[in-house]
Design a protein around this motif. Structure first.
Motif, PDB file in Angstrom:
ATOM      1  N   PHE A 119       0.827  -1.205   0.000  1.00  0.00           N
ATOM      2  CA  PHE A 119       0.000   0.000   0.000  1.00  0.00           C
ATOM      3  C   PHE A 119       0.864   1.259   0.000  1.00  0.00           C
ATOM      4  CE2 PHE A 119      -3.004  -3.013   2.253  1.00  0.00           C
ATOM      5  CZ  PHE A 119      -3.756  -3.242   1.116  1.00  0.00           C
ATOM      6  N   GLU A 120       1.955   1.214   0.728  1.00  0.00           N
ATOM      7  CA  GLU A 120       2.866   2.353   0.711  1.00  0.00           C
ATOM      8  C   GLU A 120       3.517   2.488  -0.661  1.00  0.00           C
ATOM      9  OE1 GLU A 120       6.862   3.791   3.084  1.00  0.00           O
ATOM     10  OE2 GLU A 120       5.173   3.002   4.250  1.00  0.00           O
ATOM     11  N   ASP A 121       3.825   1.366  -1.310  1.00  0.00           N
ATOM     12  CA  ASP A 121       4.383   1.411  -2.666  1.00  0.00           C
ATOM     13  C   ASP A 121       3.426   2.130  -3.619  1.00  0.00           C
ATOM     14  OD1 ASP A 121       6.536  -0.148  -1.770  1.00  0.00           O
ATOM     15  OD2 ASP A 121       5.535  -2.024  -2.303  1.00  0.00           O
ATOM     16  N   ILE A 122       2.135   1.836  -3.497  1.00  0.00           N
ATOM     17  CA  ILE A 122       1.138   2.457  -4.359  1.00  0.00           C
ATOM     18  C   ILE A 122       1.079   3.964  -4.107  1.00  0.00           C
ATOM     19  CG2 ILE A 122      -1.326   2.607  -4.877  1.00  0.00           C
ATOM     20  CD1 ILE A 122      -1.504  -0.407  -4.281  1.00  0.00           C
ATOM     21  N   VAL A 123       1.037   4.352  -2.830  1.00  0.00           N
ATOM     22  CA  VAL A 123       0.961   5.776  -2.508  1.00  0.00           C
ATOM     23  C   VAL A 123       2.218   6.504  -2.967  1.00  0.00           C
ATOM     24  CG1 VAL A 123       0.740   7.461  -0.636  1.00  0.00           C
ATOM     25  CG2 VAL A 123      -0.643   5.383  -0.600  1.00  0.00           C
ATOM     26  N   ASP A 124       3.384   5.856  -2.839  1.00  0.00           N
ATOM     27  CA  ASP A 124       4.620   6.447  -3.351  1.00  0.00           C
ATOM     28  C   ASP A 124       4.508   6.725  -4.854  1.00  0.00           C
ATOM     29  OD1 ASP A 124       6.796   7.010  -1.538  1.00  0.00           O
ATOM     30  OD2 ASP A 124       6.891   4.881  -1.087  1.00  0.00           O
ATOM     31  N   GLY A 125       3.972   5.765  -5.589  1.00  0.00           N
ATOM     32  CA  GLY A 125       3.824   5.947  -7.029  1.00  0.00           C
ATOM     33  C   GLY A 125       2.870   7.078  -7.368  1.00  0.00           C
ATOM     34  N   LEU A 126       1.783   7.189  -6.603  1.00  0.00           N
ATOM     35  CA  LEU A 126       0.816   8.260  -6.841  1.00  0.00           C
ATOM     36  C   LEU A 126       1.420   9.630  -6.549  1.00  0.00           C
ATOM     37  CD1 LEU A 126      -2.385   6.610  -5.330  1.00  0.00           C
ATOM     38  CD2 LEU A 126      -1.767   6.810  -7.742  1.00  0.00           C
ATOM     39  N   PHE A 127       2.239   9.710  -5.523  1.00  0.00           N
ATOM     40  CA  PHE A 127       2.919  10.976  -5.228  1.00  0.00           C
ATOM     41  C   PHE A 127       3.837  11.377  -6.378  1.00  0.00           C
ATOM     42  CE2 PHE A 127       1.967  11.236  -0.618  1.00  0.00           C
ATOM     43  CZ  PHE A 127       1.851  12.608  -0.509  1.00  0.00           C
ATOM     44  N   HIS A 128       4.489  10.405  -6.995  1.00  0.00           N
ATOM     45  CA  HIS A 128       5.386  10.687  -8.122  1.00  0.00           C
ATOM     46  C   HIS A 128       4.627  11.403  -9.238  1.00  0.00           C
ATOM     47  CE1 HIS A 128       8.682  10.129 -10.964  1.00  0.00           C
ATOM     48  NE2 HIS A 128       7.818   9.614 -11.825  1.00  0.00           N
ATOM     49  N   ILE A 129       3.395  10.992  -9.469  1.00  0.00           N
ATOM     50  CA  ILE A 129       2.574  11.616 -10.506  1.00  0.00           C
ATOM     51  C   ILE A 129       2.047  12.968 -10.037  1.00  0.00           C
ATOM     52  CG2 ILE A 129       0.429  11.381 -11.835  1.00  0.00           C
ATOM     53  CD1 ILE A 129       0.961   8.311 -11.698  1.00  0.00           C
ATOM     54  N   ALA A 130       1.631  13.039  -8.773  1.00  0.00           N
ATOM     55  CA  ALA A 130       1.055  14.277  -8.252  1.00  0.00           C
ATOM     56  C   ALA A 130       2.033  15.445  -8.333  1.00  0.00           C
ATOM     57  CB  ALA A 130       0.603  14.075  -6.810  1.00  0.00           C
ATOM     58  N   LYS A 131       3.316  15.186  -8.114  1.00  0.00           N
ATOM     59  CA  LYS A 131       4.295  16.277  -8.081  1.00  0.00           C
ATOM     60  C   LYS A 131       4.896  16.565  -9.453  1.00  0.00           C
ATOM     61  CE  LYS A 131       8.136  13.218  -6.801  1.00  0.00           C
ATOM     62  NZ  LYS A 131       9.081  12.810  -5.737  1.00  0.00           N
ATOM     63  N   ALA A 132       4.414  15.900 -10.495  1.00  0.00           N
ATOM     64  CA  ALA A 132       5.028  16.009 -11.823  1.00  0.00           C
ATOM     65  C   ALA A 132       4.968  17.413 -12.391  1.00  0.00           C
ATOM     66  CB  ALA A 132       4.362  15.031 -12.792  1.00  0.00           C
ATOM     67  N   ASP A 133       3.926  18.178 -12.034  1.00  0.00           N
ATOM     68  CA  ASP A 133       3.796  19.535 -12.578  1.00  0.00           C
ATOM     69  C   ASP A 133       4.444  20.586 -11.683  1.00  0.00           C
ATOM     70  OD1 ASP A 133       2.008  19.376 -10.532  1.00  0.00           O
ATOM     71  OD2 ASP A 133       0.259  20.011 -11.687  1.00  0.00           O
ATOM     72  N   GLY A 134       5.274  20.145 -10.753  1.00  0.00           N
ATOM     73  CA  GLY A 134       6.054  21.074  -9.943  1.00  0.00           C
ATOM     74  C   GLY A 134       5.556  21.285  -8.535  1.00  0.00           C
ATOM     75  N   MET A 135       4.354  20.800  -8.235  1.00  0.00           N
ATOM     76  CA  MET A 135       3.819  20.937  -6.879  1.00  0.00           C
ATOM     77  C   MET A 135       2.707  19.927  -6.680  1.00  0.00           C
ATOM     78  SD  MET A 135       1.393  24.351  -7.093  1.00  0.00           S
ATOM     79  CE  MET A 135       0.794  24.098  -5.426  1.00  0.00           C
ATOM     80  N   VAL A 136       2.424  19.637  -5.406  1.00  0.00           N
ATOM     81  CA  VAL A 136       1.297  18.771  -5.074  1.00  0.00           C
ATOM     82  C   VAL A 136       0.147  19.684  -4.659  1.00  0.00           C
ATOM     83  CG1 VAL A 136       0.437  16.937  -3.584  1.00  0.00           C
ATOM     84  CG2 VAL A 136       2.830  16.924  -4.308  1.00  0.00           C
ATOM     85  N   HIS A 137      -0.898  19.730  -5.480  1.00  0.00           N
ATOM     86  CA  HIS A 137      -2.035  20.603  -5.219  1.00  0.00           C
ATOM     87  C   HIS A 137      -2.852  20.077  -4.035  1.00  0.00           C
ATOM     88  CE1 HIS A 137      -1.499  22.825  -9.019  1.00  0.00           C
ATOM     89  NE2 HIS A 137      -1.081  21.674  -9.486  1.00  0.00           N
ATOM     90  N   GLN A 138      -3.592  20.966  -3.416  1.00  0.00           N
ATOM     91  CA  GLN A 138      -4.374  20.593  -2.243  1.00  0.00           C
ATOM     92  C   GLN A 138      -5.371  19.478  -2.555  1.00  0.00           C
ATOM     93  OE1 GLN A 138      -4.098  21.478   1.036  1.00  0.00           O
ATOM     94  NE2 GLN A 138      -2.180  22.363   0.292  1.00  0.00           N
ATOM     95  N   ASP A 139      -6.018  19.548  -3.717  1.00  0.00           N
ATOM     96  CA  ASP A 139      -6.966  18.495  -4.088  1.00  0.00           C
ATOM     97  C   ASP A 139      -6.250  17.162  -4.268  1.00  0.00           C
ATOM     98  OD1 ASP A 139      -9.078  20.237  -3.995  1.00  0.00           O
ATOM     99  OD2 ASP A 139      -9.139  20.601  -6.162  1.00  0.00           O
TER     100      ASP A 139
END
Length: 238
Positions: A119-139
């Motif tokens: 489960f942590e592996d999955i969340v790590d992967g999702l974070f990689h995508i979330a920060k791709a545009d330079g920041m992790v948005h609140q949503d």
């Protein structure tokens, strides 16, 4: 047969799915039932479906799927050229909207043992995508927090995962490593060696993460190594 071939065959075995006419929920139920007799295939295909679909919904969480997010998705997955179309079918189906991601995450949570490191592996992967545009948005952060809670990842663990991705070079290296600041040098070294060993690609494969997704381990190791180097320099130990 590769994980992508198995997944592609599964998608295209469903009526209408090759034209995106079948609900994602039906596809997940098929994963649960068709692969019930093969635990290894079931685990790996379930992880693949989870990462592809949740990645697409992650990209959609702030309202727009950007090219940077699609590129980040492609970086995370080692997809043979011949299988791009099969993966794109599922990604495009999932990215139509964010609706239903929580129910979908709950279904996937049931495919692994409670507390599984996957489960942590999955969340790590999702974070990689979330920060791709330079920041992790609140949503996006709210999306990730909710998925993590469905997976049974507590607030402290989620904060540790977040710290590896949200400006890790400026974050608390002790939080990134998940160790108390008062720990001795020897304890820091032992803890670091243990978590690095747990992140080794062989460990990921053993817990059901397909070999095609091992970029997750590479990104995680980079954050852990960076945090450990900062602590080592701060404390001046070899």
């Amino acid at each position: 047969m590769t994980i992508w071939q198995r997944l592609g065959d599964l998608i295209c075995s469903l009526p209408g799915s090759c034209t995106l006419g079948r609900a994602l929920d039906d596809l997940i139920e098929t994963v649960r039932t068709m692969l019930s007799g093969s635990p290894e295939d079931r685990r790996q295909v379930a992880f693949s479906v989870s990462m592809i679909a949740l990645s697409a919904k992650m990209a959609k969480a702030d309202g727009v799927v950007t090219r940077d997010e699609v590129t980040a998705f492609e970086q995370l997955f080692d997809i043979p050229a011949a299988e791009h179309q099969n993966v794109a079918r599922l990604f495009n189906l999932a990215k139509q909207d964010v609706a239903g991601f929580d129910a979908y995450a709950r279904k996937l949570a049931g495919l692994f043992e409670p507390g599984s490191p996957v489960f942590e592996d999955i969340v790590d992967g999702l974070f990689h995508i979330a920060k791709a545009d330079g920041m992790v948005h609140q949503d996006e952060l709210a999306f990730l927090d909710h998925v993590a809670s469905i997976f049974g990842i507590g607030e402290a663990a989620f904060a540790r995962i977040s710290s590896r991705h949200i400006v890790p070079e400026e974050g608390d290296p002790y939080l990134i490593l998940g160790i108390d600041r008062a720990a001795s040098n020897d304890d820091v070294k032992r803890h670091y060696r243990r978590i690095v060993a747990e992140t080794h690609p062989d460990r990921l494969i053993a817990r059901g993460v397909p070999a095609e997704f091992l970029a997750i381990a590479t990104a995680k190791l980079a954050a852990l190594n960076g945090a450990y180097d900062r602590i080592r320099r701060e404390r001046a130990f070899a």
